[in-house]
Design a protein around this motif. Sequence first.
Motif, PDB file in Angstrom:
ATOM      1  N   UNK A 122       0.855  -1.181   0.000  1.00 47.53           N
ATOM      2  CA  UNK A 122       0.000   0.000   0.000  1.00 47.53           C
ATOM      3  C   UNK A 122       0.886   1.224   0.000  1.00 47.53           C
ATOM      4  N   UNK A 123       0.444   2.282   0.681  1.00 46.07           N
ATOM      5  CA  UNK A 123       1.149   3.552   0.620  1.00 46.07           C
ATOM      6  C   UNK A 123       1.183   4.204   1.996  1.00 46.07           C
ATOM      7  N   UNK A 124       2.218   4.994   2.223  1.00 48.09           N
ATOM      8  CA  UNK A 124       2.279   5.834   3.403  1.00 48.09           C
ATOM      9  C   UNK A 124       2.147   7.286   2.953  1.00 48.09           C
ATOM     10  N   UNK A 125       1.239   8.017   3.593  1.00 50.91           N
ATOM     11  CA  UNK A 125       1.037   9.428   3.269  1.00 50.91           C
ATOM     12  C   UNK A 125       1.326  10.268   4.498  1.00 50.91           C
ATOM     13  N   UNK A 126       2.120  11.332   4.357  1.00 53.80           N
ATOM     14  CA  UNK A 126       2.357  12.223   5.492  1.00 53.80           C
ATOM     15  C   UNK A 126       1.134  13.087   5.761  1.00 53.80           C
ATOM     16  N   UNK A 127       0.914  13.422   7.009  1.00 48.51           N
ATOM     17  CA  UNK A 127      -0.221  14.281   7.352  1.00 48.51           C
ATOM     18  C   UNK A 127      -0.136  15.613   6.623  1.00 48.51           C
ATOM     19  N   UNK A 147      -8.318   5.420  -4.515  1.00 46.87           N
ATOM     20  CA  UNK A 147      -9.645   4.827  -4.386  1.00 46.87           C
ATOM     21  C   UNK A 147      -9.898   3.826  -5.516  1.00 46.87           C
ATOM     22  N   UNK A 148      -9.528   4.204  -6.726  1.00 44.42           N
ATOM     23  CA  UNK A 148      -9.697   3.312  -7.884  1.00 44.42           C
ATOM     24  C   UNK A 148      -8.947   2.008  -7.674  1.00 44.42           C
ATOM     25  N   UNK A 149      -7.779   2.083  -7.038  1.00 43.54           N
ATOM     26  CA  UNK A 149      -6.950   0.904  -6.826  1.00 43.54           C
ATOM     27  C   UNK A 149      -7.270   0.185  -5.507  1.00 43.54           C
ATOM     28  N   UNK A 150      -8.298   0.651  -4.796  1.00 45.49           N
ATOM     29  CA  UNK A 150      -8.677   0.043  -3.516  1.00 45.49           C
ATOM     30  C   UNK A 150      -7.457  -0.056  -2.596  1.00 45.49           C
ATOM     31  N   UNK A 151      -6.732   1.038  -2.483  1.00 46.44           N
ATOM     32  CA  UNK A 151      -5.437   1.023  -1.809  1.00 46.44           C
ATOM     33  C   UNK A 151      -5.569   1.028  -0.287  1.00 46.44           C
ATOM     34  N   UNK A 152      -4.579   0.421   0.344  1.00 40.91           N
ATOM     35  CA  UNK A 152      -4.376   0.524   1.782  1.00 40.91           C
ATOM     36  C   UNK A 152      -3.409   1.674   2.015  1.00 40.91           C
ATOM     37  N   UNK A 153      -3.797   2.627   2.860  1.00 42.52           N
ATOM     38  CA  UNK A 153      -3.014   3.847   3.067  1.00 42.52           C
ATOM     39  C   UNK A 153      -2.771   4.049   4.555  1.00 42.52           C
ATOM     40  N   UNK A 154      -1.505   4.054   4.940  1.00 38.88           N
ATOM     41  CA  UNK A 154      -1.123   4.319   6.325  1.00 38.88           C
ATOM     42  C   UNK A 154      -0.725   5.786   6.450  1.00 38.88           C
ATOM     43  N   UNK A 155      -1.432   6.525   7.296  1.00 35.60           N
ATOM     44  CA  UNK A 155      -1.057   7.912   7.552  1.00 35.60           C
ATOM     45  C   UNK A 155       0.134   7.944   8.495  1.00 35.60           C
ATOM     46  N   UNK A 156       0.960   8.972   8.332  1.00 42.77           N
ATOM     47  CA  UNK A 156       2.071   9.158   9.276  1.00 42.77           C
ATOM     48  C   UNK A 156       2.242  10.638   9.553  1.00 42.77           C
ATOM     49  N   UNK A 157       2.355  11.015  10.835  1.00 45.35           N
ATOM     50  CA  UNK A 157       2.462  12.438  11.156  1.00 45.35           C
ATOM     51  C   UNK A 157       3.792  13.048  10.763  1.00 45.35           C
TER      52      UNK A 157
END
Length: 314
Positions: A122-127, A147-157
């Motif tokens: 999946x992906x990590x996105x910074x706050x 959303x199209x790829x039904x992705x798993x996204x981990x937020x990170x501060x």
Amino acid sequence: MKYSKIDLHAHYLSPGYKRFLKDQFNDMGDGVKTPAYDIDTTLQIMDQVNIDYSVISISSPHINTGEKSSTIELADEVNEYGATQHAKYADKIGFFASLPIPYVAESITTIDHALDQQNATGFTLPTNSRGTYLGDPKLDPIMQQLNKRHALVALHPNAPGTFDATVMDKIPAPIVEFFFDTTRAVINMLQHGIFARYPDIKFIIPHAGAVLPIIASRVPLAKQLNPNLTNDQIDIKSVLSNQYFDVAGSVLPQQLPALLQLIDSDKLVFASDTPYTPTPAVLSLANQLEDTNMLSDAFKQKMFKTNAQKLLNL
């Protein structure tokens, strides 16, 4: 340790990312000394904490160098490093790819390449990325593709986009400011309809939801002050009940009980936050979760492993 685990919040430092931290932050990104790291660091911690599988990701301050071409190059480098570790240790290591936010077209290209060519988890996105917060409408095309790829996204501060260095200048940003920035980003995503408009993204919110469980009952009151808000823009409780949360850091005795008033036990996943959290602290925090009488054995089994197995289809 008694429970085998899957870790969804563990970090890695590629050679290029180490150079970035040294060149731009004097090895003190967000006020924290850059830890020594190679992949053996992850593997050794996994052995000590009884972690069967770790999904590794880049930590704060993330990869925005302040300049477009070098940000894109750094995204390519860190993702290639993560993909290499996954290929080498496929039964032990996955990775969350990093996106060159705020650059939209390049981020969309990276999403497809990471999923189709690099087998990213999946992906990590910074706050926030140098002040561009998740929820900003200009990032909508990125959210559309996730959303199209039904992705798993981990937020990170990250440290806040605007930071007064004279306030709390002795306490490093991860201790307090990271909690505020996670909360700020999620509320910004809420008011811009991210969760409602992109329901096929599965988000993991770090650190047991930061301050969100504490303010969840306050957010709906915003409509009394701003009648133009829609119900979706203030329905934080519904949003939280549908997201996943990791337990990185010290979540007992206050945070986790507050969060569990809002979510069910299927939404919690284990997190070590290594190597930024030193190994003795990782062991101590994991032992607290293993030994607490506040949680049943069945609950612990879910939190430590079963929930992540289902989430990752392992």
